[in-house]
Design an enzyme around this catalytic site. Structure first.
Site, PDB file in Angstrom:
ATOM      1  N   ASN A 224       2.088  12.571  -0.704  1.00 54.05           N
ATOM      2  CA  ASN A 224       1.165  12.658  -1.834  1.00 54.05           C
ATOM      3  C   ASN A 224       1.779  13.482  -2.956  1.00 54.05           C
ATOM      4  O   ASN A 224       2.299  14.572  -2.720  1.00 54.05           O
ATOM      5  CB  ASN A 224      -0.160  13.282  -1.364  1.00 54.05           C
TER       6      ASN A 224
ATOM      7  N   GLN B 204     -11.103   6.067   0.692  1.00 53.40           N
ATOM      8  CA  GLN B 204     -12.158   6.069  -0.312  1.00 53.40           C
ATOM      9  C   GLN B 204     -12.191   4.677  -0.915  1.00 53.40           C
ATOM     10  O   GLN B 204     -11.214   4.236  -1.514  1.00 53.40           O
ATOM     11  CB  GLN B 204     -11.865   7.131  -1.375  1.00 53.40           C
TER      12      GLN B 204
ATOM     13  N   GLY C 146     -15.066   7.890  -4.586  1.00 53.25           N
ATOM     14  CA  GLY C 146     -13.979   8.779  -4.970  1.00 53.25           C
ATOM     15  C   GLY C 146     -12.629   8.117  -5.121  1.00 53.25           C
ATOM     16  O   GLY C 146     -11.646   8.790  -5.408  1.00 53.25           O
ATOM     17  N   GLN C 147     -12.540   6.784  -4.958  1.00 49.86           N
ATOM     18  CA  GLN C 147     -11.254   6.103  -5.101  1.00 49.86           C
ATOM     19  C   GLN C 147     -10.836   6.132  -6.568  1.00 49.86           C
ATOM     20  O   GLN C 147     -11.572   5.684  -7.442  1.00 49.86           O
ATOM     21  CB  GLN C 147     -11.359   4.657  -4.611  1.00 49.86           C
TER      22      GLN C 147
ATOM     23  N   VAL D   3      -7.401   5.272  -7.505  1.00 47.57           N
ATOM     24  CA  VAL D   3      -6.369   4.258  -7.670  1.00 47.57           C
ATOM     25  C   VAL D   3      -6.873   3.002  -6.964  1.00 47.57           C
ATOM     26  O   VAL D   3      -7.172   3.049  -5.770  1.00 47.57           O
ATOM     27  CB  VAL D   3      -5.021   4.711  -7.063  1.00 47.57           C
TER      28      VAL D   3
ATOM     29  N   HIS E  86      -5.597   2.829   0.130  1.00 47.86           N
ATOM     30  CA  HIS E  86      -4.729   3.873   0.665  1.00 47.86           C
ATOM     31  C   HIS E  86      -5.504   4.762   1.616  1.00 47.86           C
ATOM     32  O   HIS E  86      -6.667   5.058   1.399  1.00 47.86           O
ATOM     33  CB  HIS E  86      -4.054   4.693  -0.439  1.00 47.86           C
TER      34      HIS E  86
ATOM     35  N   HIS F 146      -5.573   8.389   3.333  1.00 47.13           N
ATOM     36  CA  HIS F 146      -5.079   9.760   3.271  1.00 47.13           C
ATOM     37  C   HIS F 146      -4.879  10.272   4.691  1.00 47.13           C
ATOM     38  O   HIS F 146      -5.789  10.177   5.528  1.00 47.13           O
ATOM     39  CB  HIS F 146      -6.099  10.673   2.571  1.00 47.13           C
TER      40      HIS F 146
END
Length: 153
Positions: free
Chosen positions: A24, A80, A86-87, A89, A93, A95
């Site tokens: 990240n 997300q 809260g996404q 992008v 993906h 985390h």
């Protein structure tokens, strides 16, 4: 263009046929990494079942590697899905967040920090970001360690 679609194999520290592990850019704690589809996929629901299984198996292996590399056995996983969750992008993906005793004031604070920083702070650079050089160095260290780890495990 999607920032994850711009990633190249040299940006990955590990990969499977359809997924890549990347460090990240703005880690919440040491080891905070992402598993991303190599092709543009926005939603978990867009993944065929076989790809979902590959993603989960690959993510499990990467999480085990990260826990061993960063000397912990605690972790959080988070996807997300869409901006209300809260996404930030629009590319699927996962985390992978190794956790440590007292790494944050409260155990659930990682989520609050991630959502707040992605929605408000990333664009104003308030969340600590790695320099391009530091990101490349971490990626290379993880790539070398992962190659040795997966050869022996």
């Amino acid at each position: 263009m999607c920032p994850f679609c711009k990633k190249k194999p040299e940006d990955y520290f590990a990969e499977s046929q359809h997924f890549a592990a990347i460090y990240n850019l703005a880690p919440i704690v040491p080891g905070h990494s992402l598993v991303i589809p190599k092709q543009h996929v926005e939603s978990l629901f867009d993944l065929p079942d076989e790809a979902f299984v590959e993603m989960m198996k690959f993510s499990k292996r990467i999480m085990k590697f990260l826990c061993d590399y960063f000397h912990t056995n605690a972790f959080d996983w988070a996807i997300q899905e869409k901006p209300p969750a809260g996404q930030s992008v629009a590319h699927l993906h996962l985390h992978l967040i190794p956790r440590y005793e007292n790494d944050l004031p409260l155990p659930g604070d990682w989520y609050v920090q991630m959502v707040a920083s992605e929605k408000q702070q990333i664009d104003v650079h308030m969340r600590a970001r790695l320099s391009e050089e530091a990101l490349q160095q971490m990626t290379e260290r993880l790539k070398q360690a992962a190659a040795a780890y997966f050869t022996s495990n």
